[in-house]
Enzyme design. Structure first.
Site, PDB file in Angstrom:
ATOM      1  N   CYS A  50       4.360 -46.719  15.228  1.00  0.00           N
ATOM      2  CA  CYS A  50       3.946 -47.024  13.851  1.00  0.00           C
ATOM      3  C   CYS A  50       3.534 -48.483  13.660  1.00  0.00           C
ATOM      4  CB  CYS A  50       5.070 -46.619  12.894  1.00  0.00           C
ATOM      5  SG  CYS A  50       4.594 -46.658  11.139  1.00  0.00           S
ATOM      6  N   LYS A  69      11.889 -48.480  19.465  1.00  0.00           N
ATOM      7  CA  LYS A  69      11.025 -49.356  18.665  1.00  0.00           C
ATOM      8  C   LYS A  69      11.621 -50.749  18.537  1.00  0.00           C
ATOM      9  CE  LYS A  69       8.560 -49.443  14.219  1.00  0.00           C
ATOM     10  NZ  LYS A  69       8.368 -48.757  12.929  1.00  0.00           N
ATOM     11  N   GLU A  89       5.771 -39.757  15.305  1.00  0.00           N
ATOM     12  CA  GLU A  89       7.015 -40.496  15.116  1.00  0.00           C
ATOM     13  C   GLU A  89       8.073 -39.610  14.468  1.00  0.00           C
ATOM     14  OE1 GLU A  89       8.322 -44.536  12.631  1.00  0.00           O
ATOM     15  OE2 GLU A  89       6.438 -43.508  12.175  1.00  0.00           O
TER      16      GLU A  89
END
EC number: 2.3.1.269
Length: 505
Positions: free
Chosen positions: A379, A328, A263
């Site tokens: 994540c 995301k 990430e």
């Protein structure tokens, strides 16, 4: 000790202890049987005779369970947020108290409507856990079902998901409590437990997916650069970070078909490192390799995204605003955005919070490579099984992929719990999962949820593997949570019907 109608003090102390030991059922301890003892503590507390005792004991259990289980959140606050230690532990207590509200609701509903049969209790808990996973964007951490991923019951996950395994834990634990409260019925109760265990173990006979022999395995390299969080965004350390990644990428280009970076690997806006990304595009294309990299992307409307994209595709070369990317969707509250807008914006100054990020759509296209399609979760998102299931249903991807930076949580138990949840996504959907983490735990997970290979934490290294995709679909992959929610609804409806019928007589 009177366990049927204990004093408030005894009930709270015992409940707190039974809640606290629940942490041992999760990774890295993985003593999955303890989940049943801890869950039995919750059921016992929630269904005590005296209402006040039940509510206080349930709250005490929740403080023990969540206070110990998520105490790792204080690491990011104290080490990287400049928060005093005492304030960080107060924040953990506040979080545990908030999460405990859902267990209080569980206790209230069970007592208010007299729904105390094991199947109905498991169904009510499914409902309150659903709320915990969606209210205020949700925090479905420490669901009991995750503890069962290495148990003989794990194969229920491809049918009912992690919620189905949680249902089983609460169901069996409720019967254990019934034995304590009603010892005269223990033979009948043990018989019911044996039947439930038998049916649950039968799930091991079902096979929903198998290795796809028509598609060759993909040679992957997962890069773990091990950049310390204190140094990651330090401009003085930028060149060193760049060198580390370049060395790891260069050594992986010749032997691998897909290289995966963590990430926001390069600590800069994507537009600022455009020349570097173009260089990586050319290098990867020349070696017939593709690189999946996490970036911090600002679009033309000046919205900032935690993003991921593919470099090295020969037919669709990298372009800043045109390349297919994943943005995301599920952002971390107080980590990637401040909820409730201007109402809580003052916290940005107090806790040194980052800028607000924008979120991508719930359903997004898979990341395409020449070797297959990748269903991405960045994540925190990997803990939301519904999101990955819905995207998998839409994408029909070959692999699951998650990139993360767990350096925020140091050497605490947080990263291990995070990996355990990622493993569950592989098992639920019957697809192999690739996990690239900045400081670890970088891992390759099989479609059965088992870790095939992993790197030690805090080691600069590359994890390589040949991983094949699967064909077929799990029931959870097709229907998501609706199977366990439907079962829970039927159980509650039947419980209410029986209670109403009982009242008339």
């Amino acid at each position: 000790m009177n366990l049927v109608n204990p004093s408030i003090l005894v009930a709270c102390i015992l409940s707190f202890c039974l809640g606290a030991i629940g942490c041992l059922a999760f990774s890295p301890f993985d003593i999955w049987l303890i989940a049943y003892l801890s869950a039995a503590g919750l059921i016992w507390a929630a269904t005590l005779v005296e209402r006040k005792t039940a509510m206080l004991a349930t709250f005490a259990w929740s403080i023990g369970y969540f206070g110990v289980g998520v105490q790792w959140v204080n690491v990011s606050m104290t080490q990287f947020g400049g928060v005093p230690v005492i304030v960080s532990y107060l924040a953990v207590l506040l979080l545990a108290s908030y999460l405990g509200l859902y267990n209080l609701l569980f206790s209230y509903l069970a007592r208010r409507f007299g729904l105390i049969s094991p199947f109905v209790l498991a169904s009510l808990f499914t409902f309150t856990e659903y709320l915990r996973g969606v209210v205020f964007t949700g925090f479905p951490w420490l669901q009991f079902g995750y503890t069962q991923i290495d148990s003989p019951f794990a194969q229920l996950a491809p049918i009912f998901g992690v919620e189905g395994l949680t249902f089983l834990v609460i169901l069996l634990s409720s019967y254990l409590v019934d034995i304590v409260k009603n010892p005269t019925r223990k033979i009948a109760t043990f018989t019911k437990i044996a039947v439930i265990i038998g049916f649950s173990l039968a799930s091991n006979l079902l096979q929903f997916v198998q290795i796809d022999q028509q598609k060759p395995p993909v040679k992957v390299a997962l890069i773990q650069a091990n950049i310390e969080q204190q140094l990651k965004w330090d401009p003085a350390h930028f060149e060193n970070t760049l060198r580390t990644y370049q060395q790891l990428i260069n050594s992986s280009l010749a032997e691998n078909e897909v290289i995966i970076l963590p990430e926001s690997a390069i600590p800069a806006l994507e537009s600022k490192i455009n020349p570097l990304l173009n260089q990586l595009q050319k290098m990867a294309a020349a070696k017939n390799t593709e690189i999946i990299i996490g970036t911090l992307y600002e679009n033309e409307q000046q919205q900032l995204f935690n993003s991921a994209l593919v470099l090295g595709n020969q037919t669709k070369p990298y372009q800043l605003h045109q390349s297919l990317r994943y943005n995301k969707h599920h952002l971390v509250p107080f980590g990637e955005y401040v909820p409730f807008g201007s109402l809580l914006d003052w916290m940005r100054e107090v806790f040194i919070l980052p800028v607000n990020l924008a979120k991508g759509p719930f359903i997004q296209p898979a990341l395409f490579t020449n070797k297959g399609k990748f269903n991405m979760a960045i994540c925190y998102e990997v803990i939301f099984g519904h999101q990955l299931q819905q995207n998998q249903l839409a994408q029909q991807a070959d692999y699951l992929i998650t990139i993360t930076n767990d350096a925020w949580f140091g050497d605490s138990i947080g990263p291990w719990q995070h990996l355990q949840m990622a493993r569950m996504r592989a098992l639920e959907l019957g697809k192999p999962l690739l996990r690239a983490a900045n400081t670890g735990i970088t891992a390759v997970v099989g479609f059965d949820g088992k870790v095939i290979k992993k790197l030690p934490q805090f080691e600069t290294n590359t994890l390589t593997a040949e991983i094949a995709t699967t064909k077929g679909h799990t029931l959870f992959g097709q229907f998501g949570h609706w199977l366990i929610y439907s079962l829970s609804f039927i159980c509650v409806a039947f419980g209410l019907f029986r209670r109403q019928k009982h009242k008339k007589h």
